[in-house]
Design a protein around this motif. Structure first.
Motif, PDB file in Angstrom:
ATOM      1  N   ILE A  27       0.400  -0.795   0.048  1.00  0.00           N
ATOM      2  CA  ILE A  27       0.146   0.053  -0.790  1.00  0.00           C
ATOM      3  C   ILE A  27       0.581   1.519   0.273  1.00  0.00           C
ATOM      4  O   ILE A  27       0.569   2.366  -0.110  1.00  0.00           O
ATOM      5  N   ASN A  28       1.988   0.761   0.292  1.00  0.00           N
ATOM      6  CA  ASN A  28       3.287   2.317  -0.009  1.00  0.00           C
ATOM      7  C   ASN A  28       3.370   2.364  -1.428  1.00  0.00           C
ATOM      8  O   ASN A  28       3.988   2.021  -1.955  1.00  0.00           O
ATOM      9  N   PRO A  29       3.326   3.869  -2.493  1.00  0.00           N
ATOM     10  CA  PRO A  29       3.063   4.123  -3.159  1.00  0.00           C
ATOM     11  C   PRO A  29       5.273   4.307  -3.241  1.00  0.00           C
ATOM     12  O   PRO A  29       5.054   4.356  -4.415  1.00  0.00           O
ATOM     13  N   ARG A  30       5.072   4.450  -2.800  1.00  0.00           N
ATOM     14  CA  ARG A  30       7.126   4.346  -2.910  1.00  0.00           C
ATOM     15  C   ARG A  30       8.096   2.833  -3.331  1.00  0.00           C
ATOM     16  O   ARG A  30       9.100   2.604  -3.848  1.00  0.00           O
ATOM     17  N   PHE A  31       7.317   2.377  -2.638  1.00  0.00           N
ATOM     18  CA  PHE A  31       7.256   0.857  -3.424  1.00  0.00           C
ATOM     19  C   PHE A  31       6.794  -0.020  -4.358  1.00  0.00           C
ATOM     20  O   PHE A  31       5.908  -0.416  -3.789  1.00  0.00           O
TER      21      PHE A  31
END
Length: 345
Positions: A27-31
């Motif tokens: 859910i983390n858009p950085r990953f």
């Protein structure tokens, strides 16, 4: 803020990979959770069909698109898998225990530094509800100066026939390696390097093949820190007992995030990490005596920090020198127990 997305490779998709890392990474858009290593199963695809499968470590590490590797495998594999990942130019996050010894940990830290790579340990319990609450109370001076700090992490797990490596006499096995890094990391974050380490590490359960009990005493000039864990405690609610010059704080119960994640609830559900009232602790002091509402726990800052360290050059939250200190105390605890001696740090 950088727009770069880090491609993640998970080595292992058991409890840690499935229920701790994957929900936060997904859910983390950085990953981008790109690939998981599973030798025969396809459980990663059951979690998310877009996750690719690698049948070996070498296959994963050969993928030049993978930026960072999370090592979520049995304890005795952590060192060699981390060495391989670093040699292949990958940033690395290692589940606890970070390594079997301080010497192994030093080798990893030195290799990461040599190659200019980020290396850290998954010390998620720094973002537990109870620990965040204690940090706040201490920062606000609600207890005065701490003179005695005791933290327990107990379970009731009688020995039953099992093929799990966690109950077998294996290298880097046992309860001190399993739960010890959590308790030690929290205490060392709060109070720094101790003067001495005294420990009892033993087996208390009938038929146990592993050390399933430890009592570690960290001595400071002005305080005593007691860290205990047993797998034979039926009433295992108590967690923290802290006494200071201006009050005491007693708290029980575990952070809710693990039990929530095991229900297949993703950490973008709100409210997240909020403890029920029956787990809130009690503060007793001249200024106030009563129940203290717990801070909400949230492991996501750990992942954000890993990203920022890799992409933006930020300082790691879980620093190499802190990891080495924890590994050293574990070494000293085993030595103290074996030799029945007080060990100087």
């Amino acid at each position: 803020m950088s727009s770069k997305i880090l491609n993640v490779g998970l080595i292992g998709f058991g409890l840690s990979g499935r229920y701790f890392h994957s929900p936060f990474l997904s859910i983390n858009p950085r990953f981008k959770l790109k690939t998981a290593v599973e030798r025969s199963k396809n459980e990663a695809q059951e979690f998310d069909p877009t996750i690719e499968n690698a049948r070996s470590i070498d296959e994963l590490l050969a993928d030049e698109a993978i930026d960072v590797v999370f090592i979520c495998t049995p304890n005795d594999t952590h060192f060699r898998y981390a060495m391989d990942a670093l040699e292949n130019g990958k940033h690395v996050v290692i589940e606890k225990p970070f390594a079997a010894t301080e010497e192994e940990a030093k080798q990893l830290v030195e290799l990461a530094k040599e190659k200019g790579l980020i290396l850290t340990a998954y010390q998620n319990r720094r973002w537990d509800s109870d620990f965040l609450t204690i940090k706040k109370l201490l920062a606000e001076g609600k207890l005065g100066d701490v003179v005695e700090y005791e933290c327990r992490y107990d379970r009731f797990r009688p020995v039953v026939p099992t093929e799990s490596w966690k109950e077998k006499k294996v290298d880097v096995g046992g309860n001190l390696y399993n739960l010890g890094p959590h308790l030690l990391d929290q205490a060392l974050v709060l109070f720094g390097t101790p003067e001495t380490v005294t420990a009892t590490v033993s087996s208390v359960r009938p038929g146990s093949e592993i050390d399933d009990y430890f009592d570690i005493r960290l001595s400071y000039p002005d305080k005593l820190v007691i860290l205990k864990s047993s797998l034979m405690v039926y009433d295992n609610f108590l967690r923290y007992t802290i006494h200071g010059t201006n009050g005491s704080f007693i708290k029980g119960g575990l952070d809710v995030q693990e039990e929530t994640l095991r229900k297949n609830i993703l950490p973008n559900q709100q409210p997240w990490g909020v403890e029920p009232e029956d787990r809130w602790g009690k503060l007793s002091s001249p200024e106030f005596t009563g129940i203290v509402e717990s801070e909400a726990g949230d492991y996501m800052p750990f992942y954000d920090n890993v990203y920022e360290a890799i992409v933006e050059g930020a300082e790691l939250a879980v620093k190499p020198e802190e990891i080495l200190r924890t590994c050293r105390v574990i070494d000293l605890a085993f030595q103290s127990s074996q030799e029945k001696k007080v060990m100087t740090y």
